[in-house]
Design an enzyme around this catalytic site. Sequence first.
Site, PDB file in Angstrom:
ATOM      1  N   ASN A  77      -5.053  -7.142   9.326  1.00 33.56           N
ATOM      2  CA  ASN A  77      -6.397  -7.854   9.265  1.00 33.56           C
ATOM      3  C   ASN A  77      -5.782  -8.277   7.521  1.00 33.56           C
ATOM      4  O   ASN A  77      -5.539  -7.583   6.428  1.00 33.56           O
ATOM      5  CB  ASN A  77      -7.296  -6.545   8.654  1.00 33.56           C
ATOM      6  CG  ASN A  77      -8.441  -7.474   8.441  1.00 33.56           C
ATOM      7  OD1 ASN A  77      -8.765  -8.899   8.854  1.00 33.56           O
ATOM      8  ND2 ASN A  77      -9.221  -6.993   7.225  1.00 33.56           N
ATOM      9  N   HIS A 122      -2.133 -12.275   1.751  1.00 31.45           N
ATOM     10  CA  HIS A 122      -2.401 -12.908   3.158  1.00 31.45           C
ATOM     11  C   HIS A 122      -2.962 -14.131   3.885  1.00 31.45           C
ATOM     12  O   HIS A 122      -4.208 -14.037   4.378  1.00 31.45           O
ATOM     13  CB  HIS A 122      -2.755 -11.675   3.373  1.00 31.45           C
ATOM     14  CG  HIS A 122      -4.062 -10.288   3.354  1.00 31.45           C
ATOM     15  ND1 HIS A 122      -5.079 -11.163   3.569  1.00 31.45           N
ATOM     16  CD2 HIS A 122      -4.474  -9.372   3.619  1.00 31.45           C
ATOM     17  CE1 HIS A 122      -6.045 -10.157   3.261  1.00 31.45           C
ATOM     18  NE2 HIS A 122      -5.326  -9.179   2.728  1.00 31.45           N
ATOM     19  N   HIS A 157      -9.276 -10.449  -1.053  1.00 28.88           N
ATOM     20  CA  HIS A 157      -9.200 -10.159  -0.153  1.00 28.88           C
ATOM     21  C   HIS A 157     -10.084 -11.297   0.663  1.00 28.88           C
ATOM     22  O   HIS A 157     -10.986 -10.579   0.047  1.00 28.88           O
ATOM     23  CB  HIS A 157      -8.825  -9.134   0.377  1.00 28.88           C
ATOM     24  CG  HIS A 157      -9.039  -8.583   1.875  1.00 28.88           C
ATOM     25  ND1 HIS A 157      -8.085  -7.621   2.199  1.00 28.88           N
ATOM     26  CD2 HIS A 157     -10.533  -9.115   2.808  1.00 28.88           C
ATOM     27  CE1 HIS A 157      -9.163  -7.485   3.441  1.00 28.88           C
ATOM     28  NE2 HIS A 157     -10.210  -8.036   4.008  1.00 28.88           N
ATOM     29  N   ASP A 167       2.584  -7.306   2.303  1.00 29.42           N
ATOM     30  CA  ASP A 167       0.670  -6.620   2.591  1.00 29.42           C
ATOM     31  C   ASP A 167       1.745  -4.938   3.448  1.00 29.42           C
ATOM     32  O   ASP A 167       1.108  -4.574   4.444  1.00 29.42           O
ATOM     33  CB  ASP A 167       0.315  -7.059   3.382  1.00 29.42           C
ATOM     34  CG  ASP A 167      -1.318  -6.487   3.467  1.00 29.42           C
ATOM     35  OD1 ASP A 167      -1.046  -5.474   2.895  1.00 29.42           O
ATOM     36  OD2 ASP A 167      -2.131  -7.464   4.557  1.00 29.42           O
ATOM     37  N   ASP A 185      -8.633  -4.987  -2.284  1.00 30.84           N
ATOM     38  CA  ASP A 185      -7.828  -5.627  -1.050  1.00 30.84           C
ATOM     39  C   ASP A 185      -7.543  -4.226  -0.082  1.00 30.84           C
ATOM     40  O   ASP A 185      -8.515  -2.879  -0.574  1.00 30.84           O
ATOM     41  CB  ASP A 185      -6.306  -5.877  -1.593  1.00 30.84           C
ATOM     42  CG  ASP A 185      -5.459  -5.598   0.133  1.00 30.84           C
ATOM     43  OD1 ASP A 185      -5.781  -6.916   1.059  1.00 30.84           O
ATOM     44  OD2 ASP A 185      -5.235  -5.084   0.424  1.00 30.84           O
ATOM     45  N   HIS A 225       1.069  -1.187   0.005  1.00 28.17           N
ATOM     46  CA  HIS A 225       0.183  -0.047  -0.125  1.00 28.17           C
ATOM     47  C   HIS A 225       1.031   1.009   0.055  1.00 28.17           C
ATOM     48  O   HIS A 225       1.850   1.968   1.108  1.00 28.17           O
ATOM     49  CB  HIS A 225      -0.997   0.021   0.808  1.00 28.17           C
ATOM     50  CG  HIS A 225      -1.825  -1.143   1.126  1.00 28.17           C
ATOM     51  ND1 HIS A 225      -2.732  -1.901   0.249  1.00 28.17           N
ATOM     52  CD2 HIS A 225      -2.070  -2.143   1.641  1.00 28.17           C
ATOM     53  CE1 HIS A 225      -3.475  -2.434   1.173  1.00 28.17           C
ATOM     54  NE2 HIS A 225      -3.258  -3.387   1.197  1.00 28.17           N
ATOM     55  N   LEU A 226       0.399   1.751  -0.840  1.00 28.82           N
ATOM     56  CA  LEU A 226       2.034   2.743  -1.190  1.00 28.82           C
ATOM     57  C   LEU A 226       1.251   4.305  -0.840  1.00 28.82           C
ATOM     58  O   LEU A 226       1.322   5.827  -0.992  1.00 28.82           O
ATOM     59  CB  LEU A 226       2.051   3.505  -2.478  1.00 28.82           C
ATOM     60  CG  LEU A 226       3.498   2.149  -3.061  1.00 28.82           C
ATOM     61  CD1 LEU A 226       3.809   2.892  -4.319  1.00 28.82           C
ATOM     62  CD2 LEU A 226       4.387   1.967  -1.995  1.00 28.82           C
ATOM     63  N   ARG A 227      -0.390   4.356  -0.368  1.00 28.10           N
ATOM     64  CA  ARG A 227      -1.188   5.087   0.058  1.00 28.10           C
ATOM     65  C   ARG A 227      -1.847   6.830  -1.206  1.00 28.10           C
ATOM     66  O   ARG A 227      -2.194   7.490  -0.648  1.00 28.10           O
ATOM     67  CB  ARG A 227      -0.843   6.027   1.176  1.00 28.10           C
ATOM     68  CG  ARG A 227      -0.598   4.880   2.072  1.00 28.10           C
ATOM     69  CD  ARG A 227      -2.010   3.885   2.674  1.00 28.10           C
ATOM     70  NE  ARG A 227      -1.550   2.501   3.804  1.00 28.10           N
ATOM     71  CZ  ARG A 227      -2.730   2.000   3.681  1.00 28.10           C
ATOM     72  NH1 ARG A 227      -3.670   1.141   3.510  1.00 28.10           N
ATOM     73  NH2 ARG A 227      -2.150   1.505   5.252  1.00 28.10           N
TER      74      ARG A 227
HETATM   75  O1  DOR Z   1      -4.293  -5.025   7.773  1.00 27.24           O
HETATM   76  C1  DOR Z   1      -4.655  -4.256   6.880  1.00 27.24           C
HETATM   77  N1  DOR Z   1      -4.332  -3.864   5.887  1.00 27.24           N
HETATM   78  N2  DOR Z   1      -5.076  -5.328   5.486  1.00 27.24           N
HETATM   79  C2  DOR Z   1      -5.503  -4.946   5.114  1.00 27.24           C
HETATM   80  O2  DOR Z   1      -6.273  -6.038   3.968  1.00 27.24           O
HETATM   81  C3  DOR Z   1      -5.755  -3.736   4.496  1.00 27.24           C
HETATM   82  C4  DOR Z   1      -4.230  -2.752   5.003  1.00 27.24           C
HETATM   83  C5  DOR Z   1      -4.303  -1.355   4.239  1.00 27.24           C
HETATM   84  O3  DOR Z   1      -4.879  -0.617   3.797  1.00 27.24           O
HETATM   85  O4  DOR Z   1      -4.490  -0.557   5.656  1.00 27.24           O
END
Ligand code: DOR
Length: 428
Positions: A278, A232, A179, A305, A152, A62-64
């Site tokens: 998660n 995951h 997911h 992840d 996801d 996740h690069l946000r």
């Molecule tokens: O813990 C998690 N964080 N699981 C996910 O599926 C998404 C991720 C997030 O985007 O922060």
Amino acid sequence: MLCIHNGNIIDGKRKDFYQGDILIDKGKIVEISCNNLCYKAEKIIDAKNLWVMPGFIDVHCHLREPGFEYKEDIASGTRSAAAGGFTSIACMPNTKPTIDNAAMVNFIKMKAAQEGKVKVYPIGAITKGREGKELTEMKELLEAGVIALSDDGDPVSDSRIMRLALEYAGQWGLPLISHCEDKSLAKDGVMNEGIISTMLGLKGIPSAAEEIMVARDVILAGTTGAPLHIAHVSTKGSVEIIRKAKSMGIKVTCETAPHYFSADEKWVDGYDTNAKVNPPLRTEEDVEAIKKGLQDGTIDIIATDHAPHHRDEKEIEYPLAASGISGFETAFALCYTNLVTENVISLVELVNKMSTIPARIFKIHGGTLEVGKAADIAIVNLKEEYTIDVQGFYSKGKNNPFHGKKVKGKVVYTIVQGKVVYDDGKII
Ligand code: DOR
């Protein structure tokens, strides 16, 4: 020319390593030899006692950016990846706006070209806005350059939509990354359901919430014939379902993340929000099953992840904290320490799972060291023991429950397209 001299080379093709030199010119590997090639080069990396391997390929991070740059952005996220030995990463579309159309894919590619330290491959959403209702224009996303599709962060709860998605994406061999979470079972759970969640007074997420969806999706992959990749994997039951599906010839692949074999639900004791993720950290029995799955090949690959969050989202009451672990910079060391030194898998198998196999599944360049191919390389020191310190992370996200833990195996250099982007602690 650059020469990597006298390293132990794992090339992603052979089952064993060999000692030798790698010569790089104009971004490509031009020669690999057991003889000294230094005399041909202007720059030399002395790799004596180091291990030279194909750069790691992470298909789940996740690069946000855009939307959550306060957690991470493409510049910081790719620096963090480089520090972890990754040369190619695929970013999830749970951004704001969602990566669910060609313009967004192009935006990510443009930003990555401008600011990225490693190669970035966007993953497009399965449904518009990741709302689980309406399919995205998959062909448009494919043509724009996505390597897979995923919602996801959330499941595709509607089985009809998931089947349709598999039917469409399957036409082009485009993998769907699932997911797996039954929301009605997971509900407002915040950790693994069991004795510990009861003791801590926290709502639990049962293993079945994951396993029901794994079972549904492999059945749908079986009936549609489309390539499915399960994200995951965290439970023993999921490993068993996937093992069975593979034995039936269903086209399913899967990943786990380093935290699912390096930690368990007990890590939540003390309400450490950095251990909130998660799917949640599971039981010791699950950890053992994940290791077995890695060992027998049921679990094809390891993905990080990498899920950076801001401290304000973690330094709060456990149930309210965001889920996720900032994982690029601890991935290799956790894998090496908990899998290779524990004889779960060999070093060569680890390199396969962190580079060669992800490249193959997602048709990404890399994963091997071969003459004529791009010089995407990680060089690691397997002897070095150190204590994880999140303050040293290049990622904006310092959320990592392994802070303070002793590990073995340090990334020393990362080379992308022939350019040294990480040199012993420093981003170049
Ligand atoms: O813990 C998690 N964080 N699981 C996910 O599926 C998404 C991720 C997030 O985007 O922060």
